[in-house]
Write an enzyme that holds these catalytic residues in place. Structure first.
Site, PDB file in Angstrom:
ATOM      1  CG  ASN A 182      57.023   0.353 158.220  1.00 40.41           C
ATOM      2  OD1 ASN A 182      57.282   0.233 157.182  1.00 40.41           O
ATOM      3  ND2 ASN A 182      55.717   0.134 158.755  1.00 40.41           N
ATOM      4  CD1 TRP A 183      62.132   4.323 156.181  1.00 38.63           C
ATOM      5  CD2 TRP A 183      63.235   3.536 154.420  1.00 38.63           C
ATOM      6  NE1 TRP A 183      63.536   4.550 156.394  1.00 38.63           N
ATOM      7  CE2 TRP A 183      64.265   4.238 155.324  1.00 38.63           C
ATOM      8  CE3 TRP A 183      63.569   3.353 153.218  1.00 38.63           C
ATOM      9  CZ2 TRP A 183      65.448   4.376 154.813  1.00 38.63           C
ATOM     10  CZ3 TRP A 183      64.857   3.409 152.620  1.00 38.63           C
ATOM     11  CH2 TRP A 183      65.945   4.039 153.530  1.00 38.63           C
ATOM     12  CE  LYS A 184      53.600   3.185 158.372  1.00 37.56           C
ATOM     13  NZ  LYS A 184      52.641   3.993 158.825  1.00 37.56           N
ATOM     14  CG  HIS A 198      51.941  -2.135 159.627  1.00 42.88           C
ATOM     15  ND1 HIS A 198      50.812  -1.425 159.410  1.00 42.88           N
ATOM     16  CD2 HIS A 198      52.744  -1.648 160.230  1.00 42.88           C
ATOM     17  CE1 HIS A 198      51.274   0.061 159.598  1.00 42.88           C
ATOM     18  NE2 HIS A 198      52.355  -0.143 160.179  1.00 42.88           N
ATOM     19  CD  GLU A 223      50.107   1.798 157.299  1.00 42.35           C
ATOM     20  OE1 GLU A 223      51.344   1.448 156.550  1.00 42.35           O
ATOM     21  OE2 GLU A 223      50.220   2.827 158.027  1.00 42.35           O
ATOM     22  CD  GLU A 239      53.002   0.289 164.265  1.00 45.14           C
ATOM     23  OE1 GLU A 239      54.032   0.933 164.368  1.00 45.14           O
ATOM     24  OE2 GLU A 239      52.533  -0.481 163.466  1.00 45.14           O
ATOM     25  N   GLY A 264      50.396   7.519 162.148  1.00 40.46           N
ATOM     26  CA  GLY A 264      50.207   8.762 161.205  1.00 40.46           C
ATOM     27  C   GLY A 264      49.088   9.662 161.222  1.00 40.46           C
ATOM     28  CB  SER A 290      51.999   9.761 166.157  1.00 40.57           C
ATOM     29  OG  SER A 290      51.114   9.643 165.090  1.00 40.57           O
TER      30      SER A 290
HETATM   31  P1  13P Z   1      53.918   6.708 162.264  1.00 40.55           P
HETATM   32  O1  13P Z   1      55.374   6.709 162.872  1.00 40.55           O
HETATM   33  O2  13P Z   1      53.952   7.320 160.794  1.00 40.55           O
HETATM   34  O3  13P Z   1      52.577   7.023 162.765  1.00 40.55           O
HETATM   35  O4  13P Z   1      53.502   5.264 161.483  1.00 40.55           O
HETATM   36  C1  13P Z   1      53.767   4.131 162.565  1.00 40.55           C
HETATM   37  C2  13P Z   1      53.779   2.598 161.951  1.00 40.55           C
HETATM   38  O5  13P Z   1      52.776   2.429 161.307  1.00 40.55           O
HETATM   39  C3  13P Z   1      55.012   2.025 161.940  1.00 40.55           C
HETATM   40  O6  13P Z   1      54.776   0.771 161.605  1.00 40.55           O
END
Ligand code: 13P
Length: 237
Positions: A8-10, A88, A90, A162, A168, A199
């Site tokens: 997931n590159w966000k 997600h 976010e 998650e 993060g 993470s």
């Molecule tokens: P990180 O791996 O940067 O903690 O992010 C996890 C995430 O939200 C994947 O969707």
């Protein structure tokens, strides 16, 4: 069922050139893997990246029409996208509710996209001892009137656990605690492929597959480094 390892590159990277570089590094590095790999770049790069299964990071629950700024399931499907991340944390933070997530999952399945459905508790919910209650509510409403279907070696719905506090932060969830949550989720959704995210790095990734019962990983930050992501994929073999 294969392990599903998702990048997931966000909202990264800032240019198509960088996106192509990371993508080709991953594509070459994972050749011959027995895991299933899906890369989820921002919408604007989806049409430009070819050679590995792609996923979108969001979808809208309506069909084409007057919805400025939204992207439909049909558009994604017609572009050759196979997966979509839904729910997600976010996006939940931006106001996405369990009910909206349910509508998005239904729309995705209707057009033939496979779903990576994200759930997870916040630090406050965990500290208040409400983790399972939160996960159960997210699952019950998010998957209301939806059936998990096995499609040969994959599934129409994959659940990504998650914990919000682990995303993060470098503070990944311990393997024992993750196992308890994964068991809890599998109990509510029998036969589901359940991924861990939060993470994930190559130093901890293998442990989730081997010792926490995870059937895959949802990787954020570490998936922007092709070499590191390839190591994560290998650790899950
Ligand atoms: P990180 O791996 O940067 O903690 O992010 C996890 C995430 O939200 C994947 O969707």
């Amino acid at each position: 069922m294969k392990n599903l390892i998702v990048a997931n590159w966000k909202m990264n990277p800032a240019s198509l050139e960088e996106a192509k570089n990371i993508f080709s590094g991953i594509k070459n590095g994972v050749e011959g893997t027995n895991n299933e790999i899906v890369i989820c770049p921002p919408f604007v790069y989806l049409a430009e990246l070819k050679g590995t299964a792609l996923g979108a990071q969001n979808i809208f629950y309506e069909e084409q029409g007057a919805f400025t700024g939204e992207v439909s399931g049909e558009m994604l499907k017609n572009l050759g996208v196979e997966y979509v991340i839904i729910g997600h944390s976010e996006r939940r933070k931006l106001g996405e509710t369990n009910e909206m997530i349910n509508k998005k999952i239904k729309k995705a399945l209707e057009v033939g996209l496979k779903v990576i459905f994200c759930i997870g508790e916040t630090a406050e919910e965990r500290e208040a001892g409400r983790k399972n209650e939160v996960l159960e509510r997210q699952i019950k409403i998010g998957l209301k009137d939806i059936k998990l279907v096995d499609l040969g070696d994959r599934q129409n719905i994959n659940i990504a656990y998650e914990p919000v506090w682990a995303i993060g932060t470098g503070n990944n969830c311990g393997v024992e605690e993750t196992k308890k949550s994964i068991d809890f989720i599998k109990n509510l959704v029998p036969n589901a492929r359940v991924l861990y995210g939060g993470s994930v790095k190559s130093e901890n990734s293998g442990d989730y597959i081997k010792n926490a019962g995870a059937n895959g990983l949802l990787v954020g930050g570490a998936s922007l480094n092709a070499e590191e992501f390839v190591k994560i994929v290998k650790s899950a073999e």
